[in-house]
Design a protein around this motif. Structure first.
Motif, PDB file in Angstrom:
ATOM      1  N   PRO A   1       0.819  -1.222   0.000  1.00 22.96           N
ATOM      2  CA  PRO A   1       0.000   0.000   0.000  1.00 22.96           C
ATOM      3  C   PRO A   1       0.854   1.274   0.000  1.00 22.96           C
ATOM      4  CG  PRO A   1      -0.918  -1.584   1.542  1.00 22.96           C
ATOM      5  CD  PRO A   1       0.433  -2.119   1.107  1.00 22.96           C
ATOM      6  N   GLU A   2       1.947   1.273   0.757  1.00 17.28           N
ATOM      7  CA  GLU A   2       2.829   2.438   0.783  1.00 17.28           C
ATOM      8  C   GLU A   2       3.496   2.651  -0.581  1.00 17.28           C
ATOM      9  OE1 GLU A   2       2.314   0.845   4.889  1.00 17.28           O
ATOM     10  OE2 GLU A   2       2.773  -0.072   2.961  1.00 17.28           O
ATOM     11  N   CYS A   3       3.882   1.567  -1.220  1.00 15.18           N
ATOM     12  CA  CYS A   3       4.464   1.652  -2.565  1.00 15.18           C
ATOM     13  C   CYS A   3       3.464   2.276  -3.535  1.00 15.18           C
ATOM     14  CB  CYS A   3       4.877   0.254  -3.031  1.00 15.18           C
ATOM     15  SG  CYS A   3       5.439   0.162  -4.747  1.00 15.18           S
ATOM     16  N   ASN A   4       2.235   1.779  -3.519  1.00 12.75           N
ATOM     17  CA  ASN A   4       1.206   2.309  -4.410  1.00 12.75           C
ATOM     18  C   ASN A   4       0.914   3.778  -4.126  1.00 12.75           C
ATOM     19  OD1 ASN A   4       0.770   0.016  -5.993  1.00 12.75           O
ATOM     20  ND2 ASN A   4      -0.668  -0.840  -4.514  1.00 12.75           N
ATOM     21  N   SER A   5       0.845   4.139  -2.865  1.00 13.74           N
ATOM     22  CA  SER A   5       0.606   5.535  -2.507  1.00 13.74           C
ATOM     23  C   SER A   5       1.748   6.422  -3.002  1.00 13.74           C
ATOM     24  CB  SER A   5       0.452   5.659  -0.989  1.00 13.74           C
ATOM     25  OG  SER A   5       0.284   6.999  -0.620  1.00 13.74           O
ATOM     26  N   PHE A   6       2.981   5.975  -2.800  1.00  9.82           N
ATOM     27  CA  PHE A   6       4.141   6.729  -3.275  1.00  9.82           C
ATOM     28  C   PHE A   6       4.064   6.933  -4.785  1.00  9.82           C
ATOM     29  CE2 PHE A   6       8.295   6.910  -5.220  1.00  9.82           C
ATOM     30  CZ  PHE A   6       8.963   7.863  -4.478  1.00  9.82           C
TER      31      PHE A   6
ATOM     32  N   GLU B   1       1.418   6.758  -6.761  1.00 10.04           N
ATOM     33  CA  GLU B   1       0.284   7.607  -7.116  1.00 10.04           C
ATOM     34  C   GLU B   1       0.650   9.085  -6.982  1.00 10.04           C
ATOM     35  OE1 GLU B   1      -4.496   7.820  -6.208  1.00 10.04           O
ATOM     36  OE2 GLU B   1      -3.344   6.102  -5.487  1.00 10.04           O
ATOM     37  N   HIS B   2       1.289   9.443  -5.874  1.00 11.38           N
ATOM     38  CA  HIS B   2       1.712  10.838  -5.683  1.00 11.38           C
ATOM     39  C   HIS B   2       2.796  11.238  -6.679  1.00 11.38           C
ATOM     40  CE1 HIS B   2      -0.833  11.406  -2.262  1.00 11.38           C
ATOM     41  NE2 HIS B   2      -0.256  10.435  -1.579  1.00 11.38           N
TER      42      HIS B   2
ATOM     43  N   GLU C   1       1.160  11.816 -10.117  1.00  9.97           N
ATOM     44  CA  GLU C   1       0.362  13.045 -10.077  1.00  9.97           C
ATOM     45  C   GLU C   1       1.258  14.275 -10.118  1.00  9.97           C
ATOM     46  OE1 GLU C   1      -1.992  12.777  -6.512  1.00  9.97           O
ATOM     47  OE2 GLU C   1      -3.349  11.285  -7.386  1.00  9.97           O
TER      48      GLU C   1
ATOM     49  N   PHE D   1       1.112  -1.395  -9.141  1.00  8.21           N
ATOM     50  CA  PHE D   1       0.431  -0.114  -9.321  1.00  8.21           C
ATOM     51  C   PHE D   1      -0.644  -0.205 -10.399  1.00  8.21           C
ATOM     52  CE2 PHE D   1       0.567   4.476 -10.747  1.00  8.21           C
ATOM     53  CZ  PHE D   1      -0.093   4.961  -9.628  1.00  8.21           C
TER      54      PHE D   1
ATOM     55  N   HIS E   1      -3.541  -1.644  -8.649  1.00  7.86           N
ATOM     56  CA  HIS E   1      -4.060  -0.608  -7.746  1.00  7.86           C
ATOM     57  C   HIS E   1      -4.953   0.374  -8.512  1.00  7.86           C
ATOM     58  CE1 HIS E   1      -3.970   2.544  -4.652  1.00  7.86           C
ATOM     59  NE2 HIS E   1      -3.525   3.379  -5.573  1.00  7.86           N
TER      60      HIS E   1
ATOM     61  N   LYS F   1      -9.184   1.044  -8.507  1.00  7.02           N
ATOM     62  CA  LYS F   1      -9.745   2.377  -8.282  1.00  7.02           C
ATOM     63  C   LYS F   1     -10.427   2.936  -9.543  1.00  7.02           C
ATOM     64  CE  LYS F   1      -7.573   5.244  -5.549  1.00  7.02           C
ATOM     65  NZ  LYS F   1      -6.571   6.143  -4.935  1.00  7.02           N
TER      66      LYS F   1
END
Length: 195
Positions: free
Chosen positions: A101-106, A108-109, A112, A133, A136, A140
Motif C-alpha cells: 500500500p505504501e508503494c502504491n501511494s508513493f 500515485e503521488h 500526479e 500499481f 491498484h 480504483k
C-alpha cells in the motif's frame, strides 16, 4: 485508440530502479539509453520509499550485502526497495510482500506530481512495483498515467493478495535475460499473462 504525437516538449520517462538499489544505480544502468535519447527525453528518477538492509543468513540475491562495485555506483546514497518480501514462496504466488500500500501511494503521488509521464522504464523489483500499481489503479478505476511501459526483467507479482485480477492490455515491452537469467522461466510467463 492511438495516442496523439508528443509535440512541443521532450518525452518524459520515469525510470524505476530494482532492489536493493537507488536512482544512482539505475542512472548508471541506463547510461547508454539516456545518451541515445538525450535530445528527445527528460528522465525522472524516483527513489523507492522503503529502507533496505541485508537479511542475515539469506542467500537470496536481493537480500545479501551489496558488492563494492554497487557501493561505488551508489555514491553514498542509501539502498532502498519498493516493497519488502517478508517470505519467499515456492510456486510464484505464495510470497508475502509487505509495504505494497505504501508503494502504491508513493507511486500515485509521484505520477500526479510529475505528470505528464509518457514512458515508464523499470528494472526488476521496479517492474513488479509498476505491475502492483497497475492493479491498484484498476481497482480504483483510474487510467494508467503513461503510454508505454518497458520492463527489464521483473514485473511478476508473486503475492496472491496483490496479483492482477485481469490482464492489463496496456503497451508493454519486456526485455529479459533469457537463458542467462535464473528467474526468466518463472517471470516471463507471469508477465505475459498480466499484459
Amino acid at each position: 485508440p492511438p495516442f496523439a504525437p508528443i509535440e512541443g516538449r521532450k518525452v518524459r520517462i520515469a525510470a524505476l530502479h530494482g532492489t536493493p538499489s537507488n536512482s544512482n544505480i539505475i542512472k548508471f544502468q541506463l547510461s547508454q539509453l539516456r545518451s541515445l535519447l538525450r535530445k528527445e527525453a527528460e528522465w525522472l528518477f524516483p527513489d523507492a520509499p522503503m529502507a533496505w538492509a541485508p537479511t542475515e543468513g539469506s542467500t537470496f540475491p536481493s537480500e545479501v550485502p551489496r558488492s563494492e562495485g554497487e557501493l561505488r555506483i551508489a555514491q553514498g546514497k542509501d539502498f532502498v526497495q519498493w516493497y519488502h518480501t517478508a517470505a519467499h514462496g515456492t510456486d510464484g504466488s505464495d510470497d508475502i510482500w509487505e509495504g505494497v500500500p505504501e508503494c502504491n501511494s508513493f507511486l500515485e503521488h509521484f505520477f500526479e506530481r510529475e505528470a505528464p509521464v509518457d514512458v515508464v522504464v523499470a528494472f526488476s523489483q521496479g517492474s513488479s512495483a509498476i505491475s502492483l500499481f497497475v492493479e491498484h489503479l484498476r481497482r480504483k478505476r483510474l487510467p494508467l498515467p503513461w503510454r508505454l511501459a518497458v520492463y527489464f526483467c521483473g514485473g511478476n507479482v508473486d503475492d496472491a493478495a496483490h496479483q492482477l485480477q485481469e490482464a492489463c492490455g496496456a503497451p508493454l515491452l519486456y526485455v529479459s535475460g533469457g537463458a542467462n537469467d535464473p528467474f526468466d522461466g518463472h517471470i516471463r510467463p507471469a508477465v505475459e499473462r498480466m499484459f
